[in-house]
Every structure is written in structure tokens, then in C-alpha cells.
Motif scaffolding. Structure first.
Motif, PDB file in Angstrom:
ATOM      1  N   ALA A   1       0.849  -1.201   0.000  1.00  0.00           N
ATOM      2  CA  ALA A   1       0.000   0.000   0.000  1.00  0.00           C
ATOM      3  C   ALA A   1       0.880   1.246   0.000  1.00  0.00           C
ATOM      4  CB  ALA A   1      -0.915  -0.007   1.213  1.00  0.00           C
ATOM      5  N   ARG A   2       0.392   2.286  -0.657  1.00  0.00           N
ATOM      6  CA  ARG A   2       1.123   3.549  -0.733  1.00  0.00           C
ATOM      7  C   ARG A   2       0.204   4.678  -0.277  1.00  0.00           C
ATOM      8  NH1 ARG A   2       2.022   5.016  -5.733  1.00  0.00           N
ATOM      9  NH2 ARG A   2       4.050   6.037  -5.451  1.00  0.00           N
ATOM     10  N   LYS A   3       0.696   5.446   0.695  1.00  0.00           N
ATOM     11  CA  LYS A   3      -0.081   6.583   1.189  1.00  0.00           C
ATOM     12  C   LYS A   3       0.768   7.833   1.140  1.00  0.00           C
ATOM     13  CE  LYS A   3      -3.557   4.405   4.128  1.00  0.00           C
ATOM     14  NZ  LYS A   3      -4.199   4.411   5.462  1.00  0.00           N
ATOM     15  N   LEU A   4       0.141   8.904   0.720  1.00  0.00           N
ATOM     16  CA  LEU A   4       0.767  10.213   0.702  1.00  0.00           C
ATOM     17  C   LEU A   4       0.132  11.045   1.811  1.00  0.00           C
ATOM     18  CD1 LEU A   4       2.738  12.122  -0.829  1.00  0.00           C
ATOM     19  CD2 LEU A   4       0.758  12.869  -2.174  1.00  0.00           C
ATOM     20  N   ARG A   5       0.964  11.609   2.660  1.00  0.00           N
ATOM     21  CA  ARG A   5       0.474  12.421   3.772  1.00  0.00           C
ATOM     22  C   ARG A   5       1.045  13.824   3.644  1.00  0.00           C
ATOM     23  NH1 ARG A   5       1.464   7.327   7.847  1.00  0.00           N
ATOM     24  NH2 ARG A   5      -0.509   6.293   7.393  1.00  0.00           N
ATOM     25  N   ILE A   6       0.157  14.796   3.687  1.00  0.00           N
ATOM     26  CA  ILE A   6       0.536  16.188   3.451  1.00  0.00           C
ATOM     27  C   ILE A   6       0.138  17.010   4.672  1.00  0.00           C
ATOM     28  CG2 ILE A   6       0.375  18.134   1.869  1.00  0.00           C
ATOM     29  CD1 ILE A   6      -0.909  16.146  -0.166  1.00  0.00           C
TER      30      ILE A   6
ATOM     31  N   LYS B   1     -10.646   7.669  -4.374  1.00  0.00           N
ATOM     32  CA  LYS B   1     -11.852   8.498  -4.440  1.00  0.00           C
ATOM     33  C   LYS B   1     -12.168   9.192  -3.131  1.00  0.00           C
ATOM     34  CE  LYS B   1     -14.021   5.830  -8.156  1.00  0.00           C
ATOM     35  NZ  LYS B   1     -15.201   5.013  -8.564  1.00  0.00           N
ATOM     36  N   LYS B   2     -11.668   8.663  -2.025  1.00  0.00           N
ATOM     37  CA  LYS B   2     -11.868   9.309  -0.729  1.00  0.00           C
ATOM     38  C   LYS B   2     -10.526   9.518  -0.049  1.00  0.00           C
ATOM     39  CE  LYS B   2     -16.595   7.763   0.313  1.00  0.00           C
ATOM     40  NZ  LYS B   2     -17.163   9.141   0.382  1.00  0.00           N
ATOM     41  N   TYR B   3     -10.434  10.551   0.774  1.00  0.00           N
ATOM     42  CA  TYR B   3      -9.213  10.800   1.538  1.00  0.00           C
ATOM     43  C   TYR B   3      -9.590  11.217   2.956  1.00  0.00           C
ATOM     44  CZ  TYR B   3      -9.840  15.879   0.687  1.00  0.00           C
ATOM     45  OH  TYR B   3     -10.310  17.170   0.637  1.00  0.00           O
TER      46      TYR B   3
ATOM     47  N   GLU C   1     -13.672  11.723   6.734  1.00  0.00           N
ATOM     48  CA  GLU C   1     -13.385  11.146   5.419  1.00  0.00           C
ATOM     49  C   GLU C   1     -14.146  11.957   4.369  1.00  0.00           C
ATOM     50  OE1 GLU C   1     -14.692   7.097   4.043  1.00  0.00           O
ATOM     51  OE2 GLU C   1     -12.555   6.676   4.363  1.00  0.00           O
ATOM     52  N   VAL C   2     -13.447  12.355   3.305  1.00  0.00           N
ATOM     53  CA  VAL C   2     -13.993  13.311   2.348  1.00  0.00           C
ATOM     54  C   VAL C   2     -13.826  12.764   0.936  1.00  0.00           C
ATOM     55  CG1 VAL C   2     -13.829  15.702   1.534  1.00  0.00           C
ATOM     56  CG2 VAL C   2     -13.329  15.178   3.929  1.00  0.00           C
TER      57      VAL C   2
ATOM     58  N   LEU D   1      -3.565  15.798   5.497  1.00  0.00           N
ATOM     59  CA  LEU D   1      -4.322  15.032   4.507  1.00  0.00           C
ATOM     60  C   LEU D   1      -3.670  13.672   4.301  1.00  0.00           C
ATOM     61  CD1 LEU D   1      -4.759  17.801   1.767  1.00  0.00           C
ATOM     62  CD2 LEU D   1      -6.207  17.371   3.766  1.00  0.00           C
ATOM     63  N   GLU D   2      -4.496  12.625   4.274  1.00  0.00           N
ATOM     64  CA  GLU D   2      -4.023  11.271   3.952  1.00  0.00           C
ATOM     65  C   GLU D   2      -4.660  10.830   2.646  1.00  0.00           C
ATOM     66  OE1 GLU D   2      -3.200   8.071   7.006  1.00  0.00           O
ATOM     67  OE2 GLU D   2      -4.882   9.141   7.919  1.00  0.00           O
ATOM     68  N   LEU D   3      -3.827  10.616   1.636  1.00  0.00           N
ATOM     69  CA  LEU D   3      -4.308  10.195   0.327  1.00  0.00           C
ATOM     70  C   LEU D   3      -3.755   8.810   0.003  1.00  0.00           C
ATOM     71  CD1 LEU D   3      -4.355  13.392   0.324  1.00  0.00           C
ATOM     72  CD2 LEU D   3      -4.099  13.239  -2.146  1.00  0.00           C
TER      73      LEU D   3
END
Length: 545
Positions: A465-470, A494-496, A524-525, A541-543
Motif C-alpha cells: 500500500a502507498r499513502k501520501l500524507r501532506i 476516491k476518498k481521503y 473522510e472526504v 491530509l491522507e491520500l
């Protein structure tokens, strides 16, 4: 998400394939010092003889409140404080015993039977030190808190021999005097195995007992480092720096680049004389102050590279050395005292106990964004301090209070680990910036206008799994910003997830009777390609990619 109009000319661009460096977990380390109610009242339950009281002048019985036994561990430590530090903040390392205090600290005063320990006047912060929390108690506390110990040597009234003995006491495995003394005191054969050691603290400061010149300290540091490695070659040694951009740092690094593994620098923001009457100006001073830390890191990195080049050239020129054979491993920075401190609020008279509000939490966010962006240079960072003393956590006999700063630190420690990646503000026009008053004042003059949106990002790859956190701080006092978030060469799910620390009042605090006035709100948005960052807010943000 609010209905703020889109800022079409501004974009937040993240580049997951443009990697900076692995984020060291040690940037989320802490610091505890014998100051105010940090140790006695924070790490240990307060007694009626602890600061600001003494054995001769104890707290009156009608005023003293004993900590309930259910808030203590079997070892006698504050269990609620440990749960915050270990389970919520996941603090990987703790620095001790100082700080200013260490310049007169003699470690042998704090080992052995409690009744035989020497009580000393505290020349750093005033009062009396009972030495009931010493080396063995600190190591035991670290084991319970599941955190790495980081000790600092006394280069004020201390001696090299005393330092060598301390290393032997902590790490010795042979049949030697101090190793055997540790076995006698602890009842265990295994050593403490302390890896990280600071060679003095702020030895350049006029407030320190035995202030030194850069030349004096550089020579002593080199001598101490050589001798300490003879006792234990595995030690990770930290030289004493200043702010990273001082001649002190240049001289110390130039003389010790081949002897130490880390170089410490210190800075507190919101510190310094000024007119505090204008709230907007104070807000801006707080949230834009950490730019000074980033400048210090960048200059210190240059000084490290300069010292490394000079040392390598000198060694390669030696007849007995094959060129390139003795290249020094790169020294990294230990930002082992950082924080937000208003010296007129947190004072020696009140034990540096300072309440924190949302604007201070935003300053924490800006600080931690600096560490993420500069992860190639930062080996560790210690927030000063962990509990009660200019800290995000307060402890009283009835429990703990988490300040707004605590929640930002928690989000970073829980989510901003992995690989730091590049972030940029783009778009068809310059990003909104701030060019007003800063603290320190030179930060604005030297670095120029600062981006209102301050951001960093990490990529976490685990089990496929890959997650981008900003992490984003909107440093605008009054403007929401709706910004397209563009992830280069990737399509987010589709959701973050959104973690937000915000309150309508930038000066909002948490109080004992309202402990969750400012806290983390998670939602969750649906992914639309843009996000609204509220005025004076911190957002993570977690994408999923």
C-alpha cells in the motif's frame, strides 16, 4: 469542507517520486530537565518537599494534594504521563538531565540508596535538587516508556574523568569498578546500553556555569570524544552547537568533524523582547518564526560540508593516507532543544509553565514541517520539554491536560514518518506571502517573504500500500484558502482522510475545565482535486495512491 472560493491561481503540488530522504523517527524525541515541575510533579508524583518547596520549607498540609496511587506505575512513575509519551506521541528518545541544569550536575550524586544521595543547590534554576531521580531511575523510566535514553555530559563543573566513569557505569560489561557499582545499585548484570551522549550543553552561553570560547570548547570536545570512544567505541557523540549559523558552529565543526556523529543546535521561537500588545502581530511572529530554524539548518549543513571537505583534503594530503580512504561519514544535526517559549509567560519563578493556544499549535506545525523538509540534514530533534515545563502536556495530581500544541505534535508523530518528498506552491501567479514583522526579526529580512501556506509531505509504502500524507499550516489570520492539490504522476483514491486542528479563535486554549476546546477533528472526504484550508488551521491530509 467550507464554501470558500477556489484560489485558482494557487496550487499545492506534491511530487511522490522526488524523494528528499527518509524521515528519522528521532525528530519526534523529547527532553526532560530538573526544572520546575518537569521531573518532580511530571515524571514522578509531586511530594510536599518538591519545587517550589524544600524539606526545610515544605508545602503546607492544607495546600498539598497527593497524586492518587491509581495514576502511578508499579515503579512509582506517573502512568498517565507515560501513556501520553509512549502510546499517543510515540516518543522515540528522551534527552536528560539538561539543559542548563547539566552544567553543575554530578551523576554520582544520583545513584545508590536514596538516603545516601547528596542534595545540592540548583545553580541553574534555583531551589534544591534532592537527586532522587538519577541515572538508574531515568533508564528505568525510559524502559517503561519504551524510549531511547540520550544523556548529556557536565562540561561546566564536570571533568573528563567523571564523564568516562559515567559511560563505564552505564555501558560497562567487564569486572570494573563502575560496572560493578551499577550491578550493585540495580541488582542486574545487563548494562544500560546508552548510545547517545551530548558533549556539554550551550557551553557558549553566559548563563552557563563555566562559559567557554569556541576555541576552548572545540579543543575540549575533541579530547573528550577521543577518550570516550576508548571506553565505548559504539557511542554516538553530539557536539555542542549554537544556532547553526554562528561562528561557534563553524569552529566546533571544523575541529571535530571526524570525532562526532551529530552536532546540536538550539532555538526557541516567540522568544525575545517586543511590544506584545497587538494580537495580529503576535500571531504572525508565532507562526512565521520557525523560518529562522530552517535558515539555521541550511547554514549548518553548509558548515558541515565545509568542515568535511577541509578535513578530507587535509587527510588525503598526509603521506601515509591513500587519497579518499579516510572520508568522514556525514555528520547530521541534532536539534535537541526546540520549542515555542514566551519568556514573560514561562518564567523561572513559575517553573517555565506556559499555557499554549492555537496560534502556538500552528507554530508547532511550521516547526515540524521544517524538520520534514530538512530530513536529509536532521538526525534527531528534541522538543523542549516533555511535561509541565514549556510543554504540550501538563500534569497535576488529578490528571493531565493536553494543550493544542500536543495535538499537532501527535499528528506528526503518528503520520509523518516515511520518506519526505518535495512539495511546491505553484499556479499561474505568485503564491500569497507574508512580508511583515517576524521574531527573530532577521528571519524576515534574510529569507524574504514567507508563503502563507506552509507544507511538507511524506510517502509511506508498506505491505504493497502507498499513502501520501501532506501537512499544511494555513498561516493566514483571517482567510480560508481553497487550493487544488495536484499529485504528480498519480491519481489519488476516491476518498481521503482529513485531520484538522482548528478553532474560530486563534487564541483558543484548552483549560482544565474545558480540556477539548481545541482538539483533532478527523473526517473522510470525497476527493475532488482541491481542499479548503481554514484560516489559522493545521490540516493533515491522507491520500491513498
Amino acid at each position: 469542507m467550507s464554501e470558500a472560493p477556489a484560489t485558482e491561481k494557487l496550487t499545492l503540488d506534491v511530487f511522490p517520486t522526488s524523494k528528499i530522504a527518509e524521515v528519522s523517527p528521532l525528530i519526534y524525541s523529547g527532553f526532560i530537565e530538573h526544572l520546575g515541575r518537569c521531573i518532580y510533579g511530571g515524571i514522578l508524583p509531586a511530594r510536599n518537599t518538591d519545587w517550589p518547596h524544600t524539606a526545610r520549607k515544605p508545602c503546607p498540609p492544607e495546600q498539598f494534594v497527593e497524586t492518587p496511587k491509581e495514576l502511578l506505575t508499579p515503579e512509582g512513575f506517573r502512568a498517565d504521563v507515560i501513556e501520553c509519551i509512549r502510546d499517543e506521541l510515540d516518543t522515540p528518545m528522551m534527552r536528560w538531565p539538561g539543559g542548563n541544569y547539566v552544567a553543575t550536575y554530578h551523576w554520582e550524586d544520583g545513584v545508590g540508596p536514596q538516603e545516601s544521595r547528596r542534595k545540592r543547590p540548583d545553580l541553574a534554576w534555583g531551589g534544591e535538587e534532592p537527586n532522587s531521580f538519577g541515572t538508574d531511575e531515568f533508564i528505568q523510566w525510559c524502559r517503561v516508556a519504551k524510549t531511547e535514553p540520550y544523556l548529556c555530559f557536565n562540561m561546566g563543573t564536570g571533568t573528563l574523568e567523571e564523564a568516562l566513569n559515567w559511560v563505564e557505569y552505564c555501558n560497562g560489561t567487564g569486572d570494573t569498578y563502575y560496572a560493578n557499582l551499577r550491578r550493585k545499585n540495580t541488582g542486574h548484570d545487563e548494562p544500560h546500553n546508552v548510545k547517545y551522549w551530548g558533549i556539554g550543553n550551550e557551553c557558549w552561553g553566559p548563563w552557563i556555569v563555566r562559559q567557554q570560547t569556541a576555541e576552548e570548547y572545540a579543543a575540549a570536545c575533541r579530547q573528550w570524544a577521543h577518550a570516550l570512544k576508548l571506553v565505548d567505541p559504539s557511542l554516538i557523540l553530539v557536539s555542542c552547537g549554537q544556532t547553526g549559523l554562528d561562528e561557534w558552529d563553524n569552529i566546533v565543526l571544523g575541529r571535530n568533524i571526524d570525532k562526532v556523529q551529530l552536532h546540536s543546535i538550539h532555538l526557541y521561537t516567540s522568544f525575545g523582547p517586543r511590544d506584545r500588545s497587538d494580537k495580529t502581530t503576535e500571531f504572525n511572529r508565532a507562526v512565521y518564526g520557525p523560518a529562522a530554524a530552517e535558515h539555521g539548518i541550511e547554514i549548518a549543513r553548509g558548515l558541515i560540508e565545509k568542515a568535511t571537505v577541509e578535513h578530507t583534503a587535509k587527510v588525503d594530503a598526509a603521506p601515509s593516507i591513500v587519497p579518499g580512504e579516510n572520508i568522514v561519514p556525514r555528520v547530521k544535526l541534532a536539534f535537541d532543544e526546540w520549542g515555542v517559549w514566551d519568556e514573560l509567560v514561562g518564567t523561572p519563578e513559575n517553573g517555565l509553565q506556559q499555557p499554549y493556544d492555537l496560534k502556538d499549535a500552528l507554530a508547532f506545525g511550521a516547526w515540524l514541517n521544517v524538520f520534514i523538509r530538512q530530513s536529509a540534514s536532521i538526525g534527531l530533534a528534541c522538543l523542549a520539554q516533555a511535561v509541565n515545563v514549556i510543554a504540550p502536556l501538563n500534569a497535576r495530581p488529578e490528571g493531565v491536560l493536553r494543550h493544542p500544541t500536543y495535538h499537532v505534535l501527535r499528528l506528526f508523530s503518528q503520520y509523518m514518518r516515511g520518506t519526505a518528498v518535495r512539495v511546491a506552491l505553484g499556479g499561474s501567479a505568485p503564491a500569497p506571502t507574508y512580508s511583515g514583522v517576524t521574531l527573530p526579526e532577521w528571519a524576515g529580512r534574510v529569507r524574504g517573504a514567507a508563503d502563507v501556506l506552509d507544507a511538507s509531505a511524506v510517502l509511506v509504502e508498506k505491505d504493497g500500500a502507498r499513502k501520501l500524507r501532506i501537512a499544511v499550516v494555513n498561516r493566514s489570520w483571517d482567510a480560508d484558502l481553497t487550493v487544488p492539490v495536484r499529485v504528480a504522476f498519480e491519481t489519488p483514491a476516491k476518498k481521503y482522510t482529513v485531520h484538522e486542528v482548528w478553532h474560530a479563535d486563534a487564541w483558543a486554549r484548552n483549560e482544565w475545565d474545558n480540556p477539548e476546546n481545541v482538539t483533532i477533528k478527523t473526517s473522510e472526504v470525497d476527493w475532488t482535486g482541491s481542499h479548503t484550508f481554514k484560516a489559522h488551521s493545521f490540516t493533515l491530509l491522507e491520500l491513498a495512491l
